[in-house]
Design an enzyme around this catalytic site. Structure first.
Site, PDB file in Angstrom:
ATOM      1  N   ASN A   8      41.075  45.043 -30.447  1.00 28.31           N
ATOM      2  CA  ASN A   8      40.341  44.209 -29.395  1.00 28.31           C
ATOM      3  C   ASN A   8      38.988  43.459 -29.802  1.00 28.31           C
ATOM      4  O   ASN A   8      38.134  44.154 -29.799  1.00 28.31           O
ATOM      5  CB  ASN A   8      40.404  44.865 -27.922  1.00 28.31           C
ATOM      6  CG  ASN A   8      39.420  44.306 -26.936  1.00 28.31           C
ATOM      7  OD1 ASN A   8      39.458  43.262 -26.990  1.00 28.31           O
ATOM      8  ND2 ASN A   8      38.735  45.179 -25.983  1.00 28.31           N
ATOM      9  N   LYS A  10      37.398  41.502 -28.371  1.00 28.35           N
ATOM     10  CA  LYS A  10      36.419  40.852 -27.027  1.00 28.35           C
ATOM     11  C   LYS A  10      36.155  39.484 -27.356  1.00 28.35           C
ATOM     12  O   LYS A  10      36.862  38.748 -27.858  1.00 28.35           O
ATOM     13  CB  LYS A  10      35.278  41.941 -26.993  1.00 28.35           C
ATOM     14  CG  LYS A  10      35.895  43.361 -27.025  1.00 28.35           C
ATOM     15  CD  LYS A  10      34.841  44.426 -26.591  1.00 28.35           C
ATOM     16  CE  LYS A  10      35.521  45.612 -26.678  1.00 28.35           C
ATOM     17  NZ  LYS A  10      34.622  46.868 -26.417  1.00 28.35           N
ATOM     18  N   HIS A  95      40.774  46.537 -18.700  1.00 27.55           N
ATOM     19  CA  HIS A  95      39.887  46.980 -19.553  1.00 27.55           C
ATOM     20  C   HIS A  95      38.769  47.190 -18.838  1.00 27.55           C
ATOM     21  O   HIS A  95      38.222  46.574 -17.870  1.00 27.55           O
ATOM     22  CB  HIS A  95      39.435  45.730 -20.634  1.00 27.55           C
ATOM     23  CG  HIS A  95      38.796  46.505 -21.797  1.00 27.55           C
ATOM     24  ND1 HIS A  95      37.159  46.622 -21.574  1.00 27.55           N
ATOM     25  CD2 HIS A  95      38.995  46.994 -22.951  1.00 27.55           C
ATOM     26  CE1 HIS A  95      36.842  47.064 -22.628  1.00 27.55           C
ATOM     27  NE2 HIS A  95      37.846  47.196 -23.601  1.00 27.55           N
ATOM     28  N   GLU A  97      35.609  46.829 -19.368  1.00 26.04           N
ATOM     29  CA  GLU A  97      34.753  45.749 -19.159  1.00 26.04           C
ATOM     30  C   GLU A  97      35.127  44.426 -18.180  1.00 26.04           C
ATOM     31  O   GLU A  97      34.296  44.017 -17.390  1.00 26.04           O
ATOM     32  CB  GLU A  97      34.547  44.904 -20.554  1.00 26.04           C
ATOM     33  CG  GLU A  97      33.622  45.679 -21.331  1.00 26.04           C
ATOM     34  CD  GLU A  97      33.937  45.634 -23.010  1.00 26.04           C
ATOM     35  OE1 GLU A  97      34.501  44.705 -23.361  1.00 26.04           O
ATOM     36  OE2 GLU A  97      33.594  46.488 -23.765  1.00 26.04           O
ATOM     37  N   GLU A 167      40.424  55.073 -22.333  1.00 26.32           N
ATOM     38  CA  GLU A 167      39.259  54.674 -23.172  1.00 26.32           C
ATOM     39  C   GLU A 167      38.323  55.075 -22.034  1.00 26.32           C
ATOM     40  O   GLU A 167      37.754  54.392 -20.967  1.00 26.32           O
ATOM     41  CB  GLU A 167      39.118  53.164 -23.151  1.00 26.32           C
ATOM     42  CG  GLU A 167      40.148  52.301 -24.028  1.00 26.32           C
ATOM     43  CD  GLU A 167      39.663  51.185 -24.591  1.00 26.32           C
ATOM     44  OE1 GLU A 167      39.493  50.792 -25.861  1.00 26.32           O
ATOM     45  OE2 GLU A 167      39.339  50.461 -23.603  1.00 26.32           O
ATOM     46  N   GLY A 173      31.977  51.324 -27.240  1.00 26.32           N
ATOM     47  CA  GLY A 173      30.838  50.476 -27.918  1.00 26.32           C
ATOM     48  C   GLY A 173      29.781  51.471 -27.969  1.00 26.32           C
ATOM     49  O   GLY A 173      28.314  51.174 -28.200  1.00 26.32           O
ATOM     50  N   SER A 213      34.991  53.620 -29.493  1.00 24.18           N
ATOM     51  CA  SER A 213      34.303  54.041 -30.827  1.00 24.18           C
ATOM     52  C   SER A 213      35.337  54.259 -31.903  1.00 24.18           C
ATOM     53  O   SER A 213      34.775  55.248 -32.713  1.00 24.18           O
ATOM     54  CB  SER A 213      33.156  55.034 -30.593  1.00 24.18           C
ATOM     55  OG  SER A 213      32.100  54.250 -29.695  1.00 24.18           O
TER      56      SER A 213
HETATM   57  P1  PGA Z   1      34.912  50.117 -29.170  1.00 26.33           P
HETATM   58  O1  PGA Z   1      35.717  49.216 -27.952  1.00 26.33           O
HETATM   59  O2  PGA Z   1      35.915  50.659 -30.303  1.00 26.33           O
HETATM   60  O3  PGA Z   1      33.894  48.980 -29.712  1.00 26.33           O
HETATM   61  O4  PGA Z   1      34.295  51.224 -28.501  1.00 26.33           O
HETATM   62  C1  PGA Z   1      36.881  49.748 -27.563  1.00 26.33           C
HETATM   63  C2  PGA Z   1      37.538  48.761 -26.522  1.00 26.33           C
HETATM   64  O5  PGA Z   1      36.739  48.507 -25.422  1.00 26.33           O
HETATM   65  O6  PGA Z   1      38.530  48.589 -26.444  1.00 26.33           O
END
Ligand code: PGA
Length: 251
Positions: A8, A10, A95, A97, A167, A173, A213
């Site tokens: 992903n 983003k 997601h 976000e 997640e 992140g 992460s």
């Molecule tokens: P990340 O993001 O691996 O940077 O923690 C995962 C995601 O948001 O899908």
């Protein structure tokens, strides 16, 4: 069993990354003996270039979002028809976000998932608790609720086409990964919820991905867990070498 690794991007990446990443993925897949499915989800403008760069290779084309309307005056949005036109195979929904910045509710997630299924695009339904919810012992109830609403009214046949990504919001992140045990345990809760909504056989066949992460170092131990069928990778999916190592880590 086949594992699924989904990147992903983003709101990151550029045209150059499309070519370096696809070259790296092709090479990683060709070196693998076990079965692994890989999907790349760049920002929308790169979907066409992604498709062209993938060519005949078996790499999925992922989107990060979709609008609920098929077309019309919705400036700045992308419809399922447009995704289909670019041979999109997967699309993230819910997601964290999107939930926190764009008010994506469980009901909206359900609407989007159903729409995607009608157009033969596999929805990747993202669920996960906040740190506060985990610390107050509400993590399982939160995830069960998100999933139950997202899948409400869906036929078993459709449900079988869904992918779930667990997640934990506190792990996205942040560099803080859930322990393998924490992740696997939640994946079992998710699988039980899927079995209640459909059948045990369907629940067993659905990919449940872990995200938050994931990196080249921790992917190996996460992917060894009984109920972790793959990973949804954010930051590390922007680094061809790290993403290749995650693919290589699939048992
Ligand atoms: P990340 O993001 O691996 O940077 O923690 C995962 C995601 O948001 O899908």
């Amino acid at each position: 069993m086949t594992k699924l690794i989904m990147g992903n991007w983003k709101m990151n990446g550029d045209r150059a990354l499309v070519s370096t990443m696809i070259a790296a993925i092709k090479s990683a897949i060709s070196q693998k003996k076990s079965r692994v499915q890989v999907v790349v989800s760049p920002p929308f403008p790169y979907l066409g270039l992604l498709k062209q760069t993938i060519g005949e290779a078996n790499i999925g084309i992922g989107a990060q979002n979709v609008h609920t309307q098929l077309s019309g005056a919705f400036t700045g949005e992308i419809s399922v028809n447009i995704l289909k036109d670019w041979d999109t195979t997967h699309c993230l929904v819910g997601h964290s976000e999107r939930r926190s910045h764009f008010e994506e509710t469980d009901e909206l997630v359900q609407q989007k998932a159903k729409l995607l299924l009608e157009h033969q695009i596999q929805p990747v339904i993202c669920v996960g608790e906040t740190l506060e919810q985990r610390e107050s012992g509400q993590h399982e109830a939160t995830v069960i609720q998100q999933l139950t609403v997202a899948l409400d009214g869906m036929s078993s046949e459709n449900l079988a086409q869904c992918i779930v990504a667990y997640e934990p919001v506190w792990a996205i992140g942040t560099g803080k990964t859930a322990t393998e045990a924490q992740a696997n345990q939640m994946h079992q809760v998710i699988r039980n919820t899927l079995a209640e909504q459909a059948t045990e056989t369907i629940a067993k066949a659905i990919f449940i991905l872990y995200g938050g992460s994931v990196n080249a170092k921790n992917a190996d131990s996460l992917l060894q867990q009984s109920d972790i069928d793959g990973c949804l990778v954010g930051g590390a999916s922007l680094k061809p070498e790290d993403f290749s190592q995650i693919i290589q880590a699939c048992p």
